[in-house]
Write a protein that holds these residues in place. Structure first.
Motif, PDB file in Angstrom:
ATOM      1  N   GLY A   1     -13.763  22.330   9.789  1.00  0.00           N
ATOM      2  CA  GLY A   1     -12.659  22.225  10.737  1.00  0.00           C
ATOM      3  C   GLY A   1     -11.402  22.105   9.785  1.00  0.00           C
ATOM      4  O   GLY A   1     -11.541  22.432   8.633  1.00  0.00           O
ATOM      5  N   HIS A   2     -10.354  22.618  10.580  1.00  0.00           N
ATOM      6  CA  HIS A   2      -9.004  22.951  10.006  1.00  0.00           C
ATOM      7  C   HIS A   2      -8.184  22.453  10.976  1.00  0.00           C
ATOM      8  O   HIS A   2      -8.195  22.543  11.994  1.00  0.00           O
ATOM      9  CB  HIS A   2      -8.914  24.307   9.539  1.00  0.00           C
ATOM     10  CG  HIS A   2      -8.824  25.093  10.561  1.00  0.00           C
ATOM     11  ND1 HIS A   2     -10.093  25.624  11.058  1.00  0.00           N
ATOM     12  CD2 HIS A   2      -8.067  25.914  11.305  1.00  0.00           C
ATOM     13  CE1 HIS A   2      -9.903  26.647  12.134  1.00  0.00           C
ATOM     14  NE2 HIS A   2      -8.437  26.875  12.408  1.00  0.00           N
ATOM     15  N   ILE A   3      -6.662  22.420  10.404  1.00  0.00           N
ATOM     16  CA  ILE A   3      -5.699  22.293  11.099  1.00  0.00           C
ATOM     17  C   ILE A   3      -4.482  22.971  10.662  1.00  0.00           C
ATOM     18  O   ILE A   3      -4.320  23.067   9.092  1.00  0.00           O
ATOM     19  CB  ILE A   3      -5.278  20.662  11.335  1.00  0.00           C
ATOM     20  CG1 ILE A   3      -4.070  20.391  12.411  1.00  0.00           C
ATOM     21  CG2 ILE A   3      -4.822  20.085  10.065  1.00  0.00           C
ATOM     22  CD1 ILE A   3      -3.981  18.919  12.870  1.00  0.00           C
TER      23      ILE A   3
ATOM     24  N   GLU B   1     -13.996   9.061  11.287  1.00  0.00           N
ATOM     25  CA  GLU B   1     -14.275   8.394  12.923  1.00  0.00           C
ATOM     26  C   GLU B   1     -15.011   9.565  13.381  1.00  0.00           C
ATOM     27  O   GLU B   1     -14.408  10.382  14.277  1.00  0.00           O
ATOM     28  CB  GLU B   1     -13.053   7.984  13.264  1.00  0.00           C
ATOM     29  CG  GLU B   1     -12.277   6.999  12.495  1.00  0.00           C
ATOM     30  CD  GLU B   1     -10.846   6.934  13.086  1.00  0.00           C
ATOM     31  OE1 GLU B   1     -10.086   7.525  13.701  1.00  0.00           O
ATOM     32  OE2 GLU B   1     -10.348   5.912  12.660  1.00  0.00           O
ATOM     33  N   GLY B   2     -16.328   9.464  13.442  1.00  0.00           N
ATOM     34  CA  GLY B   2     -17.107  10.564  14.251  1.00  0.00           C
ATOM     35  C   GLY B   2     -16.872  12.073  13.766  1.00  0.00           C
ATOM     36  O   GLY B   2     -17.385  12.236  12.714  1.00  0.00           O
TER      37      GLY B   2
ATOM     38  N   GLU C   1      -9.863  17.485  13.137  1.00  0.00           N
ATOM     39  CA  GLU C   1     -11.127  17.444  14.100  1.00  0.00           C
ATOM     40  C   GLU C   1     -12.124  18.453  13.261  1.00  0.00           C
ATOM     41  O   GLU C   1     -11.790  19.584  13.005  1.00  0.00           O
ATOM     42  CB  GLU C   1     -10.866  17.860  15.048  1.00  0.00           C
ATOM     43  CG  GLU C   1     -12.329  17.512  16.010  1.00  0.00           C
ATOM     44  CD  GLU C   1     -11.960  17.294  17.482  1.00  0.00           C
ATOM     45  OE1 GLU C   1     -12.771  17.882  18.540  1.00  0.00           O
ATOM     46  OE2 GLU C   1     -10.739  17.191  18.263  1.00  0.00           O
ATOM     47  N   ALA C   2     -13.176  18.040  13.180  1.00  0.00           N
ATOM     48  CA  ALA C   2     -14.457  18.941  12.654  1.00  0.00           C
ATOM     49  C   ALA C   2     -15.037  19.446  13.857  1.00  0.00           C
ATOM     50  O   ALA C   2     -15.090  18.999  14.912  1.00  0.00           O
ATOM     51  CB  ALA C   2     -15.502  18.019  11.780  1.00  0.00           C
ATOM     52  N   ASP C   3     -15.956  20.481  13.754  1.00  0.00           N
ATOM     53  CA  ASP C   3     -16.577  21.272  14.714  1.00  0.00           C
ATOM     54  C   ASP C   3     -17.796  20.331  15.220  1.00  0.00           C
ATOM     55  O   ASP C   3     -18.274  20.388  16.156  1.00  0.00           O
ATOM     56  CB  ASP C   3     -17.264  22.471  14.123  1.00  0.00           C
ATOM     57  CG  ASP C   3     -16.227  23.423  13.650  1.00  0.00           C
ATOM     58  OD1 ASP C   3     -15.075  23.328  14.402  1.00  0.00           O
ATOM     59  OD2 ASP C   3     -16.480  24.221  12.899  1.00  0.00           O
ATOM     60  N   GLY C   4     -18.194  19.188  14.364  1.00  0.00           N
ATOM     61  CA  GLY C   4     -19.183  18.428  14.847  1.00  0.00           C
ATOM     62  C   GLY C   4     -19.194  17.100  13.931  1.00  0.00           C
ATOM     63  O   GLY C   4     -18.332  16.866  13.237  1.00  0.00           O
ATOM     64  N   PRO C   5     -20.125  16.146  14.277  1.00  0.00           N
ATOM     65  CA  PRO C   5     -20.219  14.892  13.633  1.00  0.00           C
ATOM     66  C   PRO C   5     -20.010  14.892  12.235  1.00  0.00           C
ATOM     67  O   PRO C   5     -20.516  15.928  11.809  1.00  0.00           O
ATOM     68  CB  PRO C   5     -21.364  14.161  14.051  1.00  0.00           C
ATOM     69  CG  PRO C   5     -21.942  14.775  15.407  1.00  0.00           C
ATOM     70  CD  PRO C   5     -21.327  16.128  15.134  1.00  0.00           C
ATOM     71  N   LEU C   6     -19.226  14.074  11.588  1.00  0.00           N
ATOM     72  CA  LEU C   6     -19.090  14.228  10.028  1.00  0.00           C
ATOM     73  C   LEU C   6     -19.957  12.924   9.472  1.00  0.00           C
ATOM     74  O   LEU C   6     -20.123  11.957   9.977  1.00  0.00           O
ATOM     75  CB  LEU C   6     -17.738  13.950   9.557  1.00  0.00           C
ATOM     76  CG  LEU C   6     -16.678  14.938  10.162  1.00  0.00           C
ATOM     77  CD1 LEU C   6     -15.385  14.517   9.690  1.00  0.00           C
ATOM     78  CD2 LEU C   6     -17.002  16.436   9.437  1.00  0.00           C
ATOM     79  N   ASP C   7     -20.782  13.535   8.470  1.00  0.00           N
ATOM     80  CA  ASP C   7     -21.533  12.541   7.708  1.00  0.00           C
ATOM     81  C   ASP C   7     -20.595  11.836   6.532  1.00  0.00           C
ATOM     82  O   ASP C   7     -20.585  12.672   5.436  1.00  0.00           O
ATOM     83  CB  ASP C   7     -22.889  13.152   7.095  1.00  0.00           C
ATOM     84  CG  ASP C   7     -23.754  12.447   6.386  1.00  0.00           C
ATOM     85  OD1 ASP C   7     -23.530  10.985   6.409  1.00  0.00           O
ATOM     86  OD2 ASP C   7     -24.972  12.832   5.703  1.00  0.00           O
TER      87      ASP C   7
END
Length: 142
Positions: free
Chosen positions: A74-76, A42-43, A89-95
């Motif tokens: 990204g990481h958690i 999602e985004g 959450e990633a640092d930017g949009p995910l493809d």
């Protein structure tokens, strides 16, 4: 009577083998693992993830580009045990069309910061299950 005893002995033997196989299958599924069957992109987030880890660590989004080391997007942080309904959450949009994977890493230098990356591959290392890293692909919903 001898036939009934032989038949009962054979059934007990078969049941014992089936029980041992079930225990082997369930023990093969224990330990660190990622369940991303229902994951959704999602985004810049991947949601609906469940993980099991046997000590503190991280769930990391990687992009496995062909011919390049996997980039960490990204990481958690994770505590020991089973955690469900994770959203990372990633640092930017995910493809969704790219080669996105989720990988478990251990916290190895006790600083509570994800440090694994280029030039720093000896800390916060990937979680291994035998000879393979604990990693799963993220498939976009159809």
């Amino acid at each position: 009577m001898k036939i009934h005893i032989l038949a009962a002995t054979a059934l007990v033997g078969i049941a014992g083998v089936a029980h041992a196989q079930n225990n082997a299958n369930s023990s093969a599924q224990t330990g660190p693992q990622i369940d991303a069957v229902d994951a959704m992109i999602e985004g810049n987030r991947i949601t609906n993830i469940t993980v099991e880890i046997n000590r503190p660590g991280y769930l990391v989004i990687h992009n496995d580009g062909v011919g390049a080391p996997p980039a960490s997007l990204g990481h958690i942080a994770l505590t020991q045990g089973r955690t469900g309904n994770i959203s990372i959450e990633a640092d930017g949009p995910l493809d969704p069309a790219s080669n996105l994977t989720l990988m478990l890493h251990y916290e190895t230098n006790d600083n509570q910061t994800y440090d694994f990356g280029p030039g720093s591959t000896d800390v916060d290392t990937p979680v291994m299950n035998g000879d393979a890293a604990v990693v799963v692909p993220v498939k976009p919903a159809m």
